[in-house]
Design a protein around this motif. Structure first.
Motif, short mmCIF file in Angstrom:
data_model
loop_
_atom_site.label_atom_id
_atom_site.label_comp_id
_atom_site.label_asym_id
_atom_site.label_seq_id
_atom_site.Cartn_x
_atom_site.Cartn_y
_atom_site.Cartn_z
N ASP A 187 0.82 -1.20 0.00
CA ASP A 187 0.00 0.00 0.00
C ASP A 187 0.86 1.26 0.00
OD1 ASP A 187 -2.27 -1.55 0.03
OD2 ASP A 187 -2.44 -1.53 2.21
N ARG A 188 0.28 2.31 -0.56
CA ARG A 188 0.97 3.60 -0.63
C ARG A 188 0.30 4.58 0.32
NH1 ARG A 188 0.28 0.08 -5.17
NH2 ARG A 188 1.78 0.58 -6.80
N TYR A 189 1.12 5.41 0.98
CA TYR A 189 0.60 6.36 1.95
C TYR A 189 1.39 7.66 1.91
CZ TYR A 189 -1.12 2.02 4.19
OH TYR A 189 -1.70 0.82 4.45
N ILE A 190 0.74 8.73 2.37
CA ILE A 190 1.40 9.93 2.82
C ILE A 190 1.06 10.04 4.30
CG2 ILE A 190 1.58 12.43 2.63
CD1 ILE A 190 2.62 11.09 0.19
N LEU A 191 2.08 10.02 5.16
CA LEU A 191 1.88 9.98 6.61
C LEU A 191 2.69 11.09 7.26
CD1 LEU A 191 2.44 6.14 7.00
CD2 LEU A 191 0.21 7.28 6.97
N SER A 192 2.10 11.73 8.27
CA SER A 192 2.83 12.74 9.02
C SER A 192 2.42 12.67 10.48
CB SER A 192 2.56 14.15 8.46
OG SER A 192 1.37 14.68 9.00
N GLU A 193 3.00 13.54 11.30
CA GLU A 193 2.61 13.59 12.71
C GLU A 193 1.18 14.10 12.87
OE1 GLU A 193 4.18 17.72 11.94
OE2 GLU A 193 4.60 15.68 11.26
N CYS A 194 0.62 14.68 11.80
CA CYS A 194 -0.75 15.21 11.84
C CYS A 194 -1.79 14.20 11.39
CB CYS A 194 -0.86 16.45 10.96
SG CYS A 194 0.17 17.84 11.46
N ALA A 195 -1.50 13.47 10.33
CA ALA A 195 -2.54 12.65 9.71
C ALA A 195 -1.96 11.74 8.66
CB ALA A 195 -3.60 13.57 9.09
N GLY A 196 -2.85 11.07 7.93
CA GLY A 196 -2.41 10.17 6.87
C GLY A 196 -3.42 10.06 5.75
N ILE A 197 -2.91 9.80 4.55
CA ILE A 197 -3.73 9.58 3.36
C ILE A 197 -3.26 8.29 2.71
CG2 ILE A 197 -4.40 10.42 1.08
CD1 ILE A 197 -3.91 13.26 2.08
N MET A 198 -4.19 7.40 2.42
CA MET A 198 -3.88 6.19 1.67
C MET A 198 -4.10 6.48 0.19
SD MET A 198 -5.43 2.35 2.11
CE MET A 198 -4.81 0.99 1.12
N LEU A 201 -8.69 9.49 3.35
CA LEU A 201 -8.20 9.97 4.63
C LEU A 201 -8.23 8.84 5.65
CD1 LEU A 201 -9.96 13.46 4.94
CD2 LEU A 201 -7.68 12.93 4.07
N LEU A 202 -7.17 8.73 6.44
CA LEU A 202 -7.07 7.69 7.45
C LEU A 202 -7.48 8.22 8.82
CD1 LEU A 202 -3.59 6.23 6.45
CD2 LEU A 202 -5.83 5.19 6.01
N ASP A 203 -8.07 7.36 9.61
CA ASP A 203 -8.30 7.66 11.02
C ASP A 203 -6.97 8.04 11.66
OD1 ASP A 203 -9.87 7.25 13.70
OD2 ASP A 203 -8.05 6.03 13.87
N ASP A 204 -6.97 9.03 12.56
CA ASP A 204 -5.72 9.53 13.13
C ASP A 204 -4.90 8.45 13.82
OD1 ASP A 204 -6.15 12.08 12.20
OD2 ASP A 204 -7.02 12.83 14.07
N THR A 205 -5.57 7.63 14.63
CA THR A 205 -4.86 6.58 15.35
C THR A 205 -4.26 5.56 14.39
OG1 THR A 205 -6.34 6.84 17.26
CG2 THR A 205 -5.07 4.80 17.12
N HIS A 206 -5.02 5.21 13.36
CA HIS A 206 -4.53 4.27 12.35
C HIS A 206 -3.33 4.85 11.62
CE1 HIS A 206 -5.55 1.64 8.59
NE2 HIS A 206 -4.49 1.19 9.23
N ALA A 207 -3.41 6.13 11.27
CA ALA A 207 -2.31 6.78 10.55
C ALA A 207 -1.02 6.75 11.36
CB ALA A 207 -2.69 8.22 10.22
N GLN A 208 -1.11 6.98 12.67
CA GLN A 208 0.10 6.99 13.50
C GLN A 208 0.66 5.58 13.68
OE1 GLN A 208 1.59 9.83 13.92
NE2 GLN A 208 -0.23 10.67 12.90
N ALA A 209 -0.22 4.59 13.71
CA ALA A 209 0.25 3.20 13.79
C ALA A 209 1.01 2.81 12.52
CB ALA A 209 -0.93 2.26 14.03
N LEU A 210 0.51 3.25 11.37
CA LEU A 210 1.20 2.98 10.11
C LEU A 210 2.53 3.74 10.04
CD1 LEU A 210 -1.85 3.18 7.69
CD2 LEU A 210 -0.54 1.12 8.24
N ARG A 211 2.52 4.97 10.51
CA ARG A 211 3.75 5.77 10.51
C ARG A 211 4.82 5.11 11.38
NH1 ARG A 211 4.45 10.72 13.93
NH2 ARG A 211 6.30 11.83 13.17
N ALA A 212 4.40 4.49 12.48
CA ALA A 212 5.36 3.84 13.38
C ALA A 212 6.06 2.66 12.72
CB ALA A 212 4.64 3.38 14.65
#
Length: 311
Positions: free
Chosen positions: A244-255, A273-284
């Motif tokens: 999967d492709r994403y744009i992720l930041s400390e603010c949010a995420g887009i798949m 747009l990704l749920d905030d918690t999900h976005a941070q889990a992916l960023r991690a």
């Protein structure tokens, strides 16, 4: 994917009910962002609530929610504000200079087509509708437009695309980077880093060759105060797929469905747009010490002066 709204502190602070109704309508995962306008917007909201007679226990709830949600809902694009004029006059003048998506205010008598009352702020209103997914034409310009506010509001951008390649293999990824750099140049913020994460393949050059290639291809492309980090990851046997492709930041995420490489106006990619918690889990998953994937070689860090080092 995101829209910036000017929200009058007196409107959102006019009652506990209005505050609770409005604050939950905004967030990176909802596609709507509150402009920090003026610069002490949160303080003005609290002052307005006190003047409106909101009870102390609810004032504390407002304080807590503003503090806990400021990163997820409120963006500061350093807009001009003349403190000798009314909020609505400031908002209308700033809208003419750099348009808001809409202006939420108790004062709706002004001649402006983007003014909203508090009770107008429903998902089905034309000016308040914010789809969390859409098809985006796969041109560099269209992709950049839909990433604009997320990139502008973030200090660290993570680009996750298994096929990303600065050599131009499989798409114009360098052109995509140039558009992100242009967005960064339009906003005068603190230094930031763009981290790219791509998948391992036998055709990938080793880290020392990637460093030399990045230095040659990207010299003169990075704006002042922007650093670019290139990271290669491999899937672990039996582990998570790297697809999967994403744009992720400390603010949010887009798949991003079909990928970030431009393919022309006749093709689209689904942006969600990704749920905030999900976005941070992916960023991690792509943190320096993460173990979801196997890190291949060292990372390449490209600096604004064009130099590149292995880290």
């Amino acid at each position: 994917m995101h829209s910036e709204y000017a929200v009058d502190p007196e409107a959102i602070g006019s009652s506990w009910e209005n505050f609770r109704f409005l604050i939950d309508k905004f967030g990176f995962d909802k596609g709507r962002l509150i402009s920090r306008f003026p610069g002490k917007w949160e303080k003005k909201v609290i002052e307005a609530a006190k003047e409106a007679g909101v009870r102390d226990v609810k004032i504390q709830s407002i304080v807590d929610r503003l503090k806990n949600g400021k990163k997820a809902r409120i963006v500061d694009f350093q807009r001009d504000f003349e403190h000798g004029e009314s909020w609505i006059k400031n908002a209308l003048r700033e809208h003419r200079a750099r348009p808001f998506h809409a202006i939420v205010s108790l004062n709706t008598q002004e001649a402006c087509t983007v003014l909203l009352r508090v009770d107008d702020c429903e998902d089905d209103h034309t000016l308040f509708c914010a789809p969390i997914s859409r098809n985006v034409r796969r041109t560099i310009q269209d992709i950049a437009v839909h990433l604009n506010l997320l990139v502008a509001a973030s200090k660290e951008i993570n680009i996750v695309d298994p096929y990303f390649d600065i050599r131009g293999i499989g798409g114009d990824y360098r052109g995509f980077l140039d558009q992100l750099f242009a967005i960064c140049q339009n906003y005068n913020f603190t230094p930031r880093r763009i981290r790219v994460h791509f998948g391992h393949h036998d055709s990938r050059p080793p880290d020392h060759m990637l460093r030399a290639d990045a230095e040659r291809r990207l010299n003169g492309h990075l704006p002042t105060d922007i650093e670019l980090e290139l990271n290669e990851w491999a899937e672990k046997p039996g582990g998570e797929d790297f697809h999967d492709r994403y744009i992720l930041s400390e603010c949010a995420g887009i798949m991003v469905g079909a990928g970030l490489s431009p393919a022309g106006a006749n093709e689209t990619a689904t942006f969600t747009l990704l749920d905030d918690t999900h976005a941070q889990a992916l960023r991690a998953r792509f943190a320096p010490d993460a173990e979801v994937y196997t890190k291949i070689g060292r990372s390449v860090l490209v600096r604004p002066d064009g130099s590149a080092t292995l880290i």
